[in-house]
Scaffold this active site. Sequence first.
Site, PDB file in Angstrom:
ATOM      1  N   ASP A  78       0.828  -1.230   0.093  1.00 40.28           N
ATOM      2  CA  ASP A  78      -0.117  -0.093   0.077  1.00 40.28           C
ATOM      3  C   ASP A  78       0.951   1.245  -0.107  1.00 40.28           C
ATOM      4  O   ASP A  78       0.490   2.345  -0.411  1.00 40.28           O
ATOM      5  CB  ASP A  78      -0.849  -0.073   1.251  1.00 40.28           C
ATOM      6  CG  ASP A  78      -2.225  -0.851   0.866  1.00 40.28           C
ATOM      7  OD1 ASP A  78      -2.045  -1.653   0.048  1.00 40.28           O
ATOM      8  OD2 ASP A  78      -3.150  -0.705   1.766  1.00 40.28           O
ATOM      9  N   CYS A 119       0.912  -8.211   4.977  1.00 39.63           N
ATOM     10  CA  CYS A 119       0.524  -6.860   4.753  1.00 39.63           C
ATOM     11  C   CYS A 119      -1.037  -6.626   4.401  1.00 39.63           C
ATOM     12  O   CYS A 119      -1.627  -7.470   3.568  1.00 39.63           O
ATOM     13  CB  CYS A 119       1.312  -6.353   3.825  1.00 39.63           C
ATOM     14  SG  CYS A 119       2.953  -5.941   4.182  1.00 39.63           S
ATOM     15  N   ASP A 120      -1.546  -5.714   4.985  1.00 36.25           N
ATOM     16  CA  ASP A 120      -2.886  -5.007   4.457  1.00 36.25           C
ATOM     17  C   ASP A 120      -3.895  -6.025   4.008  1.00 36.25           C
ATOM     18  O   ASP A 120      -4.176  -6.846   4.843  1.00 36.25           O
ATOM     19  CB  ASP A 120      -2.638  -4.143   3.528  1.00 36.25           C
ATOM     20  CG  ASP A 120      -1.794  -2.795   4.421  1.00 36.25           C
ATOM     21  OD1 ASP A 120      -2.323  -1.993   4.832  1.00 36.25           O
ATOM     22  OD2 ASP A 120      -0.532  -2.809   4.328  1.00 36.25           O
ATOM     23  N   LYS A 121      -4.388  -5.990   2.789  1.00 33.78           N
ATOM     24  CA  LYS A 121      -5.260  -6.845   2.435  1.00 33.78           C
ATOM     25  C   LYS A 121      -4.896  -8.195   2.119  1.00 33.78           C
ATOM     26  O   LYS A 121      -5.926  -9.125   1.989  1.00 33.78           O
ATOM     27  CB  LYS A 121      -5.873  -6.138   0.968  1.00 33.78           C
ATOM     28  CG  LYS A 121      -6.297  -5.045   0.866  1.00 33.78           C
ATOM     29  CD  LYS A 121      -5.323  -4.157   0.757  1.00 33.78           C
ATOM     30  CE  LYS A 121      -4.286  -4.404  -0.005  1.00 33.78           C
ATOM     31  NZ  LYS A 121      -2.717  -4.009   0.417  1.00 33.78           N
ATOM     32  N   CYS A 192       5.276  -2.115   8.356  1.00 31.39           N
ATOM     33  CA  CYS A 192       5.685  -1.185   8.904  1.00 31.39           C
ATOM     34  C   CYS A 192       5.300  -0.887  10.472  1.00 31.39           C
ATOM     35  O   CYS A 192       4.536  -1.528  10.986  1.00 31.39           O
ATOM     36  CB  CYS A 192       4.819  -0.167   8.163  1.00 31.39           C
ATOM     37  SG  CYS A 192       5.001   0.101   6.261  1.00 31.39           S
ATOM     38  N   GLU A 440      -6.746   4.248  -0.094  1.00 35.05           N
ATOM     39  CA  GLU A 440      -6.562   5.078   1.249  1.00 35.05           C
ATOM     40  C   GLU A 440      -5.953   6.418   0.896  1.00 35.05           C
ATOM     41  O   GLU A 440      -5.504   6.614  -0.009  1.00 35.05           O
ATOM     42  CB  GLU A 440      -5.269   4.295   1.938  1.00 35.05           C
ATOM     43  CG  GLU A 440      -5.889   2.821   2.339  1.00 35.05           C
ATOM     44  CD  GLU A 440      -4.592   2.116   2.793  1.00 35.05           C
ATOM     45  OE1 GLU A 440      -4.930   1.102   3.748  1.00 35.05           O
ATOM     46  OE2 GLU A 440      -3.407   2.491   2.958  1.00 35.05           O
ATOM     47  N   SER A 466      -5.428   4.760   5.713  1.00 34.98           N
ATOM     48  CA  SER A 466      -4.455   3.882   6.052  1.00 34.98           C
ATOM     49  C   SER A 466      -4.336   3.839   7.630  1.00 34.98           C
ATOM     50  O   SER A 466      -4.836   4.823   8.056  1.00 34.98           O
ATOM     51  CB  SER A 466      -2.936   4.503   5.592  1.00 34.98           C
ATOM     52  OG  SER A 466      -1.931   4.162   6.312  1.00 34.98           O
TER      53      SER A 466
END
Length: 554
Positions: A78, A119-121, A192, A440, A466
């Site tokens: 992202d 990560c994320d999705k 992150c 985002e 985010s």
Amino acid sequence: MRSDRIKKGLERMPNRALLYATGLHASHMDRPFIGIASSFTDVIPGHTSMRVLERYVERGIENGGGTPFIFGVPGLCDGIAMGHGGMRYSLPSRELIADVIESVAGANAFDGLILLTNCDKITPGMIMGALRLNVPVIVVTAGPMMAGRHGGRRLNLITDTFEAVGKFKKGELSEEERQSLEAEACPTCGSCQGMYTANTMACLSEAMGLSLPYCATTMAILTRKQRIAYESGQRIVDLAKKDVKARDIVTLKSMENAVRMDMALGGSSNTVLHLMAIAHEAGVPLTLKDFDRLSGETPHLCSMNPAGKWYMEDLHNAGGIPAVMRMIKDKIHDEPTVSGKSVYDILAGVRYYDPEVIKTPAAPEHKEGGIAILHGNLAPEGAVVKQSAVDPDMLNFTGRARVFDSEEDAMAAILDRKIEKGDVVVIRYEGPAGGPGMREMLSPTAAIVGLGLHKHVALVTDGRFSGGTRGPCIGHISPEAAAGGLIAYVKEGDLIEINIPGKSIQVKLTEAEIQERKKTQTIRPPKEKSGYLARYAKFVTSASTGAVFTTDFS
């Protein structure tokens, strides 16, 4: 075993011949077939360490008496996709990932799955696919990134790159300082450093019972992560033999545990979308009302970056997810987990926690959870704000609407210093269908913070934010502009009233004024005419339902 359908019986002689062609030994045919869904890629810092973790998962599966098969799952970062058209593919990639898991694991009749993710999705997408098949599953997240260092202080991606753009524009950073921050903010592999979406989803996967204890917070560079990967490989074989399926773990009670942990940690607002999508695949009736209810009942205990001062390494050293869950044990359900232990069994093993990092319910960071659900004429189906990241002076705010039909237009106005104190930046046509892809908005929110306006300016969008966003930023406005929501009819100068404690967001318009505008203003046509994003825009549902695909294909 499920895999018997591709390896047992005379009629499966051709299938076995092809399996032998992969290098299998005859003894492998009698073992559970375990798929290792690996999202390794060279382009995501949180995933570059997965080649090593794949080996440790393989070793664990072999040691446990299973037959491992690695297959690839796509992923995107992202942060790299942020601020341009690439972010339109971010949320839609979740559905692609779920389809990959379903397709590969279903076609090959795997008896169990290790989801190697970070990560994320990617994490929710993998879980969604596994839930569709309802096979035994363990989530192995690759771990957080260590904080950077510069001039005696710790660095992180959000504060020291995204927000630094606004500071540099304001003249608060020299070019030499800017270059140093850029080079040192992300010093290792891993997701992150703060409680952004990737790390929040890792924490919630563990809280839900899908990961082994301490998996979420164990740093990517620690060898302990390799041992967790190895143990996960061993455990998945046992789960496959006992047929402990994904939906045996993901229940309404375990998902309530995850939501409560989200609130206690002050996690990313994206988890509202992802947890509802996971619930949808599990057949669990989780709604926005549940988030609102559980937030009101659960204290915010951890002051995590970006809104607070602690990093993932601090949370891990403070006792990790079991220590936080132990702190609110009276609100946590005693559910089974993939470790073979119940939640309470795991919590009983907690021997230490750091009271500086993990506060007590008697003296929390905030009395309510980190996320609030707002309703009002601007968002009759709901909107989401990370209230733990909002300055107390901005919890109630009324400002003038500054209206933009894209993130790029809003970003240009912010960097050109055209946004003033008392403004509410409205970014529309960025919802699930209107974006398409519900981008985002970290770049504009970070720029606002960098310019020092986050205590004087709010941002409202039908897109999303985010996990690194802080300030009065209200996203997931539903219905979105493309669906004819009121946000499509807001004009420059309209007064928008935000009352986070009161869970309200209103445009100061009469019903007659609203109806007149709907007669004279038209909804913008779809942005994409072909390709995956056009298909996504056609079938995606509202953010208020998790932005899942509709099952009505008529």
